[in-house]
Design a protein around this motif. Structure first.
Motif, PDB file in Angstrom:
ATOM      1  N   LYS A 151       0.869  -1.179   0.157  1.00  0.00           N
ATOM      2  CA  LYS A 151       0.007   0.123   0.133  1.00  0.00           C
ATOM      3  C   LYS A 151       0.847   1.235  -0.124  1.00  0.00           C
ATOM      4  O   LYS A 151       0.492   2.183  -0.841  1.00  0.00           O
ATOM      5  CB  LYS A 151      -0.852   0.079   1.309  1.00  0.00           C
ATOM      6  N   LEU A 152       1.920   1.340   0.765  1.00  0.00           N
ATOM      7  CA  LEU A 152       3.034   2.370   0.855  1.00  0.00           C
ATOM      8  C   LEU A 152       3.484   2.646  -0.632  1.00  0.00           C
ATOM      9  O   LEU A 152       3.770   3.920  -0.815  1.00  0.00           O
ATOM     10  CB  LEU A 152       3.934   2.277   1.789  1.00  0.00           C
ATOM     11  N   LYS A 153       3.807   1.453  -1.109  1.00  0.00           N
ATOM     12  CA  LYS A 153       4.406   1.612  -2.628  1.00  0.00           C
ATOM     13  C   LYS A 153       3.428   2.532  -3.490  1.00  0.00           C
ATOM     14  O   LYS A 153       3.733   2.998  -4.229  1.00  0.00           O
ATOM     15  CB  LYS A 153       4.656   0.193  -3.133  1.00  0.00           C
ATOM     16  N   GLU A 154       2.213   2.349  -3.475  1.00  0.00           N
ATOM     17  CA  GLU A 154       0.997   2.893  -4.227  1.00  0.00           C
ATOM     18  C   GLU A 154       1.170   4.308  -3.939  1.00  0.00           C
ATOM     19  O   GLU A 154       0.913   5.146  -4.651  1.00  0.00           O
ATOM     20  CB  GLU A 154      -0.305   2.470  -4.041  1.00  0.00           C
ATOM     21  N   ILE A 155       1.323   4.488  -2.504  1.00  0.00           N
ATOM     22  CA  ILE A 155       0.879   5.888  -2.084  1.00  0.00           C
ATOM     23  C   ILE A 155       2.030   6.822  -2.188  1.00  0.00           C
ATOM     24  O   ILE A 155       1.913   8.063  -2.374  1.00  0.00           O
ATOM     25  CB  ILE A 155       0.601   5.701  -0.332  1.00  0.00           C
ATOM     26  N   ILE A 156       3.078   6.255  -1.765  1.00  0.00           N
ATOM     27  CA  ILE A 156       4.544   7.164  -1.794  1.00  0.00           C
ATOM     28  C   ILE A 156       4.818   7.528  -3.336  1.00  0.00           C
ATOM     29  O   ILE A 156       4.921   6.464  -4.119  1.00  0.00           O
ATOM     30  CB  ILE A 156       5.710   6.560  -1.159  1.00  0.00           C
ATOM     31  N   PRO A 157       4.939   8.846  -3.896  1.00  0.00           N
ATOM     32  CA  PRO A 157       5.147   9.081  -5.255  1.00  0.00           C
ATOM     33  C   PRO A 157       6.689   8.604  -5.502  1.00  0.00           C
ATOM     34  O   PRO A 157       7.370   8.726  -4.787  1.00  0.00           O
ATOM     35  CB  PRO A 157       5.017  10.437  -5.483  1.00  0.00           C
ATOM     36  N   ARG A 158       6.795   8.475  -6.821  1.00  0.00           N
ATOM     37  CA  ARG A 158       8.112   8.011  -7.249  1.00  0.00           C
ATOM     38  C   ARG A 158       8.977   9.364  -7.128  1.00  0.00           C
ATOM     39  O   ARG A 158       8.726  10.543  -7.357  1.00  0.00           O
ATOM     40  CB  ARG A 158       8.053   7.681  -8.872  1.00  0.00           C
ATOM     41  N   GLN A 159      10.106   9.309  -6.537  1.00  0.00           N
ATOM     42  CA  GLN A 159      11.016  10.148  -6.081  1.00  0.00           C
ATOM     43  C   GLN A 159      12.204  10.139  -7.071  1.00  0.00           C
ATOM     44  O   GLN A 159      12.470   9.197  -7.835  1.00  0.00           O
ATOM     45  CB  GLN A 159      11.473  10.235  -4.627  1.00  0.00           C
ATOM     46  N   GLN A 160      13.429  10.863  -6.821  1.00  0.00           N
ATOM     47  CA  GLN A 160      14.575  11.114  -7.550  1.00  0.00           C
ATOM     48  C   GLN A 160      15.508   9.922  -7.605  1.00  0.00           C
ATOM     49  O   GLN A 160      16.068   9.470  -8.364  1.00  0.00           O
ATOM     50  CB  GLN A 160      15.271  12.318  -7.218  1.00  0.00           C
ATOM     51  N   PHE A 161      15.317   9.382  -6.317  1.00  0.00           N
ATOM     52  CA  PHE A 161      15.872   8.143  -5.979  1.00  0.00           C
ATOM     53  C   PHE A 161      14.937   6.945  -5.570  1.00  0.00           C
ATOM     54  O   PHE A 161      13.810   7.216  -5.269  1.00  0.00           O
ATOM     55  CB  PHE A 161      17.172   8.210  -4.840  1.00  0.00           C
ATOM     56  N   GLU A 162      15.497   5.781  -5.981  1.00  0.00           N
ATOM     57  CA  GLU A 162      14.650   4.323  -5.409  1.00  0.00           C
ATOM     58  C   GLU A 162      14.345   4.551  -3.898  1.00  0.00           C
ATOM     59  O   GLU A 162      15.466   4.925  -3.073  1.00  0.00           O
ATOM     60  CB  GLU A 162      15.600   3.233  -5.666  1.00  0.00           C
TER      61      GLU A 162
END
Lengths: 429, 631
Positions: free
Chosen positions: B548-559
């Motif tokens: 769920k957190l993977k869905e909620i946290i937007p993609r960032q500059q780093f993995e």
């Protein structure tokens, strides 16, 4: 604002009363492409509105020339829409008028689409004084073209390109990546075919799916795989590699050219030079002094705010309103007054889109205008995050990561100004 | 809901004051006789017409002009109106001249409508002798008809069935009557046929209320015994309590006492709501109205407490009082730490009208300074958070809800813990006990299996079940509170198509095998994401949370690697891939303003996120545990 109280290193272009560049917008298209959210409307091939509108532009141009706004302009650009739809006579007339009012123009480009660009139009434009044509090719794959809603074939695009080159015009082509049905192979093939013809300038873009366009409304899912940021990144890197190997180097995020073939007009947008834009949806950027001049024929415009050092205006009158009543006092505008800090952060952001980056002199001036601490903190952060690399002279240029994640870079620089300009709307009288 | 629905209408103050004076005169004449009083609620499934019928009753009893004024009284309750839920109880008095020529006093008591406020509902119903059960003539008996009717029957109320919307061509009142008898075991032969829309039958309904609902009984000469239904705070007069008098009477100037809490106060005035406050000489036996306590501390006036006389207290208080204790605790943190003081002030202000709210300071490594706040339930939490954000202009992060755990350390000491962060090191814990509830679910027999399954999934133990009628079963469970607060109620409603009603009370503390699940972002434990969970559920919850957190946290500059861990042992992981490209390639003269707006929008979005290390985490990530899909 006199030069006496200008900050140290404040570039002289920030104070000049006239413009470096002139832009004329021609919002006519035979058909609107599915992805387009530009001001442009479908128009029949011989609609008299086009000639009337074009004459209106000419008369406005004369009015502004009378103020001394455009006499020293070095570049001009007829954009659209599809300016090639005007046909040889109207187009040549407009080009002639431009050169008459701005005799110092060195580069005069017009935009074209393959379906309306042929040898006749090219030679007419060339004879009238145009030096360059920028053609929207987008792809050289018929399936991809039709998925974008383009009305020309790949073959027509190649013929039109050949016509342009034969006429002696400098040719630039636009190509799009991350579009439906595109593969790495077809993308490389589109790029290579144009290079083989001898095109010396290319603009390459990932397709942006804009809200409200037919393309967006017709999508089955919100983020299609063919337009993912992964695909966009890969295609942009492929283009960079392929073009570099063939002698075209990137000089801006999306622009590639053989040395000496860079577009002068676009570079004035990116270096904070003042420009005048005429026609529905066209934008101008004027110094405070330039704006005061413009008010002589546009009394509907309010006096600039005391702290204002730059003004951006966008014409909001419709093309019919303009054709009926070309008087500058009848024009409606969206308006933004920028103060020095807003202006400076904007120019830092624009410079960061260029390969040559932000030079040391501009940075110095920025430190004075925006505050040394603020600027240093931003530069330090951008370097630490790998978005920029230092230049030998003390300036800053985008890194590979900075090219791909440009919004991070630009956002940080733009954010150096503590406020944003407030939009105003001015109705013509 | 009618107490809320009518708020937006325009007021007519002049007409009101004349009428109010007239009414006050009539009421002043009343005696100790209670035979003219009827205290009742209106209950219905949503959209069956509770509000329109309430409106019609007000109209027919000429309370309508006053009703129009109500917008000035309760304007802070936007959220109630928007969400279509009632949070506060309310009681409005109307006068009705019946066909027998007598003037009756009706007290319409509006009740909250959510399981978080079960206790408040039970107190409101305890103040009534009857209930009007509204059923839609085109829809028949529906889920909430069943659950609301059960609540009313459990409170031993006289029930007046009213079949509404009989003006519609698709109405089939006879079938609906049969449904009421079969499914609810309520005699419906004489159900009143009404139309809230045309007003047809409303007069009959008023007559039915007179004849079918009992008059209150009580001893007018006995020491005062009055039940507190609800209370609200007034800057000038202090706490005002809504009460139902069971014995004796209340007048201004009387020395009174709160029986459970023990505080004495001087009665500073009494009256009733019509729906604006209308002062009265006294509140007599059987009546419902308000009492101005003059008390400045809202925590001294508790729903369910009994008011009596200081010098002549009654023998026993009204039954059923217990202090509404917070059941659920969450951290509330301002996204911008500079708003900490503002948050404290806002909580203080809200507490004045919501004494069930409790809070104490809490510190988080990830989120900075905030408060641990106790709520009656998750809906209560959502409402409070929304009011804080809206009325006090705060941007808040709420962290995963927790219950009050009893942690027994190896040295024998017991700690009460409401935040996973306060849990001592595993080596110092002997065992942990968690609160259990006795839950009661009433449901049609065909859903029994589904409810048992749901209970099992939530570590519930079925104790017994009783057929109330052929079409409804009452099931009893023991279930950990921690399981109930997450999604039990929503799941129960969805798995029983809305037919189940839920009621619960605290049972006891029981030993459980509980562990602390930590979440790591980029290899750093984020304390605000930790969660106490039963060992058997830790793995599936950890997996669900990471996804769920993977869905909620937007993609960032780093993995960004996300890990779930118990102690040092990583038990689940997922990864937010690095953002590869984010740039608007086109930027010519006309694009500059547009591009600036786009970047400003991005920046605005980031403002609502919290930077944890180098990771930008959106608000909702901290409540991700509520969104983990059930397998």
């Amino acid at each position: 604002m006199s030069e006496a109280d200008a900050p140290r290193g404040w570039p002289s272009r920030y104070e000049r009363p006239d413009v470096e560049s002139v832009y004329l917008h021609l919002p006519f298209c035979e058909r609107k492409c599915l992805y387009c959210d530009f001001p442009s409307w479908t128009t029949r091939a011989h609609d008299p509105l086009m000639a009337e509108y074009s004459h209106a532009l000419e008369s406005q141009l004369r009015a502004f020339a009378g103020l001394g706004l455009v006499g020293r302009a070095r570049t001009a650009y007829l954009g659209g829409g599809t300016p090639s739809m005007l046909g040889p006579d109207t187009l040549a007339h407009l080009v002639g008028e431009l050169l008459a009012q701005s005799p110092a123009i060195e580069e005069l480009s017009f935009e074209a689409n393959p379906e309306s660009l042929d040898a006749g139009l090219c030679s007419a434009a060339r004879e009238a004084g145009a030096t360059r044509v920028s053609m929207g090719v987008q792809s050289l794959d018929d399936e991809e073209l039709s998925r974008l809603g383009r009305i020309h074939s790949a073959r027509r695009a190649l013929e039109a390109a050949q016509d342009a080159l034969s006429s002696g015009l400098a040719l630039s082509c636009d190509l799009m990546c991350a579009i439906p049905a595109q593969t790495s192979q077809s993308w490389r093939a589109s790029l290579s075919s144009l290079l083989e013809l001898g095109v010396a300038h290319l603009s390459v873009y990932p397709l942006a799916i804009e809200k409200g366009t037919k393309l967006e409304r017709g999508l089955a899912e919100a983020d299609p795989a063919w337009n993912s940021d992964e695909v966009q990144a890969r295609r942009m890197l492929e283009a960079e590699g392929l073009l570099a190997a063939r002698g075209l180097s990137r000089y801006e995020v999306a622009s590639y050219a053989r040395p000496g073939h860079e577009c002068l007009h676009n570079q004035s947008y990116w270096t904070g030079q003042p420009y005048l834009g005429l026609g529905t949806g066209a934008s101008s950027m004027l110094t405070r002094t330039g704006y005061l001049l413009l008010r002589d024929v546009c009394p509907q415009l309010p006096p600039p705010r005391p702290e204002c050092s730059r003004v951006r205006l966008t014409v909001t009158s419709s093309r019919r309103q303009m054709a009926l009543d070309p008087a500058p006092s009848s024009l409606s505008f969206d308006l933004e007054f920028l103060d020095r800090r807003q202006q400076m952060s904007e120019d830092l952001m624009l410079s960061a889109r260029l390969t040559r980056g932000i030079d040391a002199r501009l940075l110095d001036c920025a430190r004075g205008v925006l505050g040394e601490g603020r600027v240093e903190a931003a530069l330090g952060e951008l370097l630490a995050r790998g978005l920029a690399t230092p230049l030998p002279d003390g300036g800053l240029a985008p890194s590979e990561r900075g090219w791909l994640l440009g919004n991070e870079l630009y956002g940080r620089l733009w954010g150096l100004s503590p406020s944003s300009p407030e939009p105003l709307h001015v109705q013509g009288v | 809901m009618w107490g809320i629905r009518h708020l937006t209408r325009r007021g007519q103050p002049r007409q009101y004051s004349m009428l109010a004076r007239k009414c006050a005169n009539i009421i002043a004449m009343s005696t100790n006789d209670t035979s003219h009083i009827r205290n009742f609620s209106i209950v219905a499934h949503i959209d069956h017409g509770k509000s329109t019928i309430s409106d019609r009753i007000l109209e027919l009893t000429h309370t309508v002009q006053e009703r129009d004024l109500a917008s000035q009284m309760l304007d802070s309750m936007d959220i109630e109106r928007e969400r279509g839920i009632t949070i506060k109880s309310n009681a409005v008095r109307v006068s009705y001249t019946a066909k027998d020529g007598r003037e009756y006093q009706f007290n319409l008591i509006d009740t909250p409508g959510h399981v978080d406020f079960t206790y408040e509902v039970s107190r409101s119903l305890a103040a009534c002798e009857g209930a009007v059960l509204v059923v839609d003539a085109t829809q028949g008996v529906e889920a909430q008809t069943v659950s609301n009717a059960s609540l009313a029957m459990n409170a031993n109320l006289d029930i007046v069935p009213a079949i509404n919307k009989i003006d519609l061509p698709s109405a089939h009142p006879d079938e609906v009557k049969a449904e009421i008898e079969d499914e609810l075991a309520i005699p419906a032969e004489d159900a009143v046929l009404v139309s809230g829309k045309t007003g047809e039958g409303i007069a009959d309904l008023l007559e039915a209320i007179v004849y079918l609902i009992s008059a209150p009984e009580g001893d007018p000469d006995a020491p005062l015994k009055a039940l507190i239904l609800d209370s609200y705070f007034d800057d000038y007069r202090g706490v005002v309590a809504m009460v139902r008098v069971f014995d004796g009477s209340i007048r201004r100037g009387q020395q009174l006492r709160m029986m459970a809490l023990g505080d004495d106060f001087l009665c500073d005035g009494v009256g009733c709501k019509r729906p604006l406050e209308t002062p009265l000489e006294r509140l007599g036996v059987g009546e419902v109205g308000y009492v101005v306590t003059g008390l400045k501390d809202p925590s001294l006036v508790k729903t369910g407490d009994t008011i009596t006389e200081r010098d002549r207290p009654c023998d026993a208080p009204c039954p059923g009082y217990h202090e509404a204790k917070p059941m659920v605790f969450t951290g509330l943190f301002p996204i911008d730490n500079k708003q900490y003081e503002n948050l404290r002030d806002a909580l203080e202000k809200l507490q004045v009208n919501d004494p069930s709210l409790t809070w104490s300071p809490e510190t988080s490594v990830a989120l900075g300074f905030g408060f641990r706040v106790g709520f009656l339930g998750l809906l209560h939490m959502e409402v409070v958070k929304e009011r804080l954000e809206r009325e006090f202009d705060l941007d808040l992060i709420a962290t995963s809800p927790s219950v009050n755990y009893h942690v027994f350390r190896t040295d024998g000491e017991m700690l009460e813990i409401t935040s996973p962060q306060d849990l001592p090191d595993v080596t110092r814990i002997d065992h942990i006990e968690e609160p259990y509830l006795k839950a009661k679910v009433i449901v049609p027999p065909e859903f029994m299996g589904a409810v048992m399954q749901l209970a099992i999934e939530h570590r519930g133990v079925t104790k017994d079940m009783v057929y109330l009628t052929e079409k409804s079963v009452e099931m009893h469970f023991d279930i950990p509170l921690a399981e109930l607060i997450l999604d039990f109620f929503d799941q129960l409603k969805s798995r029983t198509k809305g037919y189940a009603s839920l009621d619960y009370e605290f049972s006891d503390y029981r030993r459980s095998d509980l562990v602390k699940l930590d979440i790591l972002l980029s290899s750093e434990v984020v304390d605000a994401l930790s969660f106490i969970v039963h060992k058997d559920k830790a793995y599936s919850l950890a997996r669900g949370l990471c996804d769920k957190l993977k869905e909620i946290i937007p993609r960032q500059q780093f993995e960004v690697p996300i890990q779930g861990a118990i102690g040092n042992k990583v038990i689940s992981r997922s990864t937010v891939k690095a953002m590869r490209k984010d740039v608007l390639a086109k930027c010519y003269g006309g694009d500059i303003s547009r591009k600036r707006k786009l970047l400003e929008k991005q920046k605005e979005g980031k403002k609502r996120m919290k930077s944890i290390g180098s990771v930008e985490v959106p608000q909702e990530a901290f409540l991700a545990v509520l969104k983990v899909d059930d397998e």
